[in-house]
Design an enzyme around this catalytic site. Structure first.
Site, PDB file in Angstrom:
ATOM      1  N   LYS A  87     149.707  71.847  16.811  1.00 36.56           N
ATOM      2  CA  LYS A  87     149.481  70.587  17.699  1.00 36.56           C
ATOM      3  C   LYS A  87     149.079  69.511  17.097  1.00 36.56           C
ATOM      4  O   LYS A  87     148.087  69.380  16.163  1.00 36.56           O
ATOM      5  CB  LYS A  87     148.366  70.938  18.756  1.00 36.56           C
ATOM      6  CG  LYS A  87     148.735  70.451  20.109  1.00 36.56           C
ATOM      7  CD  LYS A  87     147.587  71.002  21.106  1.00 36.56           C
ATOM      8  CE  LYS A  87     147.765  70.236  22.234  1.00 36.56           C
ATOM      9  NZ  LYS A  87     146.788  70.963  23.285  1.00 36.56           N
TER      10      LYS A  87
HETATM   11  C1  E4P Z   1     147.092  69.742  26.594  1.00 35.95           C
HETATM   12  O1  E4P Z   1     147.385  70.228  25.783  1.00 35.95           O
HETATM   13  C2  E4P Z   1     145.601  69.567  26.788  1.00 35.95           C
HETATM   14  O2  E4P Z   1     144.823  70.476  26.032  1.00 35.95           O
HETATM   15  C3  E4P Z   1     144.962  69.427  28.232  1.00 35.95           C
HETATM   16  O3  E4P Z   1     145.956  69.567  28.989  1.00 35.95           O
HETATM   17  C4  E4P Z   1     144.255  68.180  28.371  1.00 35.95           C
HETATM   18  O4  E4P Z   1     143.981  68.549  29.701  1.00 35.95           O
HETATM   19  P1  E4P Z   1     142.451  67.709  30.313  1.00 35.95           P
HETATM   20  O5  E4P Z   1     142.996  66.179  30.682  1.00 35.95           O
HETATM   21  O6  E4P Z   1     142.202  68.282  31.504  1.00 35.95           O
HETATM   22  O7  E4P Z   1     141.284  67.609  29.465  1.00 35.95           O
END
Ligand code: E4P
Length: 218
Positions: A87
């Site tokens: 990522k």
């Molecule tokens: C995506 O990969 C992120 O980990 C995640 O969806 C972020 O979500 P949040 O806005 O609830 O922190």
């Protein structure tokens, strides 16, 4: 549409896996910290533990923000398990790193995407997944689902291989709308996945069926 769970909590990952509908996991540094996972070795071991539960892609995020650091960390993460997807944040050096990994068949998830232009750039660089954060856009009074629609349209126009991974999902309607719009994947907390089970008419209906059965059969 694939269902990923957005957590580093092993119990929640197991629960979603046992439901039989889990296709993968996304994590981020905040989610790892929430579980108290600290120190490089523990973090790497935790990714392997997640991969041992789920037979699907597991996104593991780099911490470095410079090109060389992202390459170094990403290669180390990718070596942990064949299901690891590196990522990478949507920044200039991140796009370069995504291209580097794409050229070497290492899969990536371009994260922190908040515009169609960013998603286009991620696809051009060869990202395997792009992660638009719809809940965070909604929080900033901007329609997150509109972004999903735009990205799906753009990717279809040019037949990009990059999969649209709708992230930052807050509730079941986000998930259902993403399915209508043609997102390839949703990643969400466990309560959003289990929230799909709920309908009061199902509960009332089942109660009546069982009561009627009992009247006749004792
Ligand atoms: C995506 O990969 C992120 O980990 C995640 O969806 C972020 O979500 P949040 O806005 O609830 O922190």
């Amino acid at each position: 549409m694939k269902f990923f769970i957005d957590t580093a909590n092993l119990a929640e990952i197991r629960e979603a896996h046992e439901l039989g509908v889990l296709d993968g996991v996304t994590t981020n540094p905040s989610l790892m910290a929430k579980e108290g996972i600290q120190g490089k070795n523990n973090i790497l071991a935790h990714y392997v533990a997640i991969c041992d539960i789920v037979d699907g892609d597991v996104s593991a995020e780099v911490i470095a923000t410079d090109y060389a650091g992202m390459i170094r960390e990403g290669e180390e993460l990718a070596e942990l398990h064949p299901n690891i997807v590196v990522k990478i944040p949507m920044i200039r050096e991140g796009i370069r790193a995504i291209k580097y990994f794409a050229d070497r068949d290492i899969r990536t998830n371009c994260t922190l995407v908040f515009s169609a232009g960013q998603a286009l750039l991620a696809a051009k660089a060869g990202a395997s997944y792009v992660s638009p954060f719809i809940g965070r856009l909604d929080d900033a009074s901007t329609d997150g689902l509109l972004l999903i629609e735009q990205i799906v349209d753009i990717y279809q126009n040019y037949a990009f291989d990059t999969e649209v991974l709708a992230a930052s999902i807050r509730h079941t309607m986000h998930l259902v709308k993403c399915a209508e719009l043609g997102a390839d994947v949703v990643t969400c907390p466990l309560n959003v996945i289990t929230g799909l089970l709920k309908h009061p008419l199902t509960d009332i209906g089942l109660e009546k069926f069982l009561a009627d059965y009992k009247k006749v059969n004792g």
